[in-house]
Write a protein that holds these residues in place. Structure first.
Motif, PDB file in Angstrom:
ATOM      1  N   ALA A  51       0.829  -1.206   0.000  1.00  4.73           N
ATOM      2  CA  ALA A  51       0.000   0.000   0.000  1.00  4.73           C
ATOM      3  C   ALA A  51       0.864   1.257   0.000  1.00  4.73           C
ATOM      4  O   ALA A  51       0.581   2.226  -0.713  1.00  4.73           O
ATOM      5  CB  ALA A  51      -0.929  -0.007   1.213  1.00  4.73           C
ATOM      6  N   TYR A  52       1.937   1.239   0.785  1.00  2.00           N
ATOM      7  CA  TYR A  52       2.851   2.385   0.836  1.00  2.00           C
ATOM      8  C   TYR A  52       3.496   2.622  -0.525  1.00  2.00           C
ATOM      9  O   TYR A  52       3.575   3.765  -0.985  1.00  2.00           O
ATOM     10  CB  TYR A  52       3.920   2.164   1.897  1.00  2.00           C
ATOM     11  CG  TYR A  52       4.943   3.258   1.933  1.00  2.00           C
ATOM     12  CD1 TYR A  52       4.668   4.463   2.558  1.00  2.00           C
ATOM     13  CD2 TYR A  52       6.180   3.092   1.319  1.00  2.00           C
ATOM     14  CE1 TYR A  52       5.603   5.482   2.569  1.00  2.00           C
ATOM     15  CE2 TYR A  52       7.120   4.101   1.324  1.00  2.00           C
ATOM     16  CZ  TYR A  52       6.830   5.300   1.952  1.00  2.00           C
ATOM     17  OH  TYR A  52       7.758   6.303   1.958  1.00  2.00           O
ATOM     18  N   GLU A  77       2.359   1.886  -3.411  1.00  5.07           N
ATOM     19  CA  GLU A  77       1.361   2.307  -4.398  1.00  5.07           C
ATOM     20  C   GLU A  77       0.804   3.709  -4.128  1.00  5.07           C
ATOM     21  O   GLU A  77       0.496   4.434  -5.056  1.00  5.07           O
ATOM     22  CB  GLU A  77       0.212   1.306  -4.444  1.00  5.07           C
ATOM     23  CG  GLU A  77       0.602  -0.034  -5.028  1.00  5.07           C
ATOM     24  CD  GLU A  77      -0.500  -1.070  -4.960  1.00  5.07           C
ATOM     25  OE1 GLU A  77      -1.581  -0.790  -4.386  1.00  5.07           O
ATOM     26  OE2 GLU A  77      -0.281  -2.182  -5.474  1.00  5.07           O
ATOM     27  N   ASN A  78       0.658   4.061  -2.823  1.00  7.21           N
ATOM     28  CA  ASN A  78      -0.045   5.303  -2.482  1.00  7.21           C
ATOM     29  C   ASN A  78       0.682   6.202  -1.496  1.00  7.21           C
ATOM     30  O   ASN A  78       0.101   7.186  -1.027  1.00  7.21           O
ATOM     31  CB  ASN A  78      -1.433   4.979  -1.932  1.00  7.21           C
ATOM     32  CG  ASN A  78      -2.294   4.282  -2.960  1.00  7.21           C
ATOM     33  OD1 ASN A  78      -2.501   4.819  -4.043  1.00  7.21           O
ATOM     34  ND2 ASN A  78      -2.755   3.089  -2.668  1.00  7.21           N
ATOM     35  N   LYS A 103      -0.147   8.424   2.674  1.00 10.24           N
ATOM     36  CA  LYS A 103      -1.597   8.470   2.902  1.00 10.24           C
ATOM     37  C   LYS A 103      -2.187   7.069   3.063  1.00 10.24           C
ATOM     38  O   LYS A 103      -3.211   6.886   3.702  1.00 10.24           O
ATOM     39  CB  LYS A 103      -2.317   9.242   1.807  1.00 10.24           C
ATOM     40  CG  LYS A 103      -2.341   8.561   0.459  1.00 10.24           C
ATOM     41  CD  LYS A 103      -3.079   9.395  -0.555  1.00 10.24           C
ATOM     42  CE  LYS A 103      -3.080   8.689  -1.897  1.00 10.24           C
ATOM     43  NZ  LYS A 103      -3.845   9.422  -2.892  1.00 10.24           N
ATOM     44  N   ALA A 104      -1.518   6.063   2.515  1.00  7.24           N
ATOM     45  CA  ALA A 104      -1.990   4.681   2.641  1.00  7.24           C
ATOM     46  C   ALA A 104      -1.813   4.141   4.056  1.00  7.24           C
ATOM     47  O   ALA A 104      -2.435   3.152   4.425  1.00  7.24           O
ATOM     48  CB  ALA A 104      -1.249   3.782   1.655  1.00  7.24           C
TER      49      ALA A 104
END
Length: 66
Positions: free
Chosen positions: A45-46, A48-49, A52-53
């Protein structure tokens, strides 16, 4: 259960340990007392985003008007 803030702090620490310090997923899971699956998901998640993830998302039933 940990507070939302405490959960975010752990996620940030795990991701930092892996991305910056080069810790393995297994080692990070042991050090921070979380599952290796969670570590894998957080790092993905980090990547990819970004930061904010790592923020805690609302859990539970939607509030009236949402």
């Amino acid at each position: 259960m940990l507070s939302r803030t405490a959960q975010e702090v752990i996620r940030f620490k795990v991701v930092r340990a892996m991305v910056v310090d080069g810790m393995s997923q297994t080692e990070a899971a042991k050090v921070f007392g979380v599952s290796r699956t969670a570590v894998c998901l957080w790092v993905k998640a980090y990547r990819e985003n970004g930061e904010k993830a790592m923020k805690t998302k609302w859990q539970g039933r939607p509030r009236a008007g949402d």
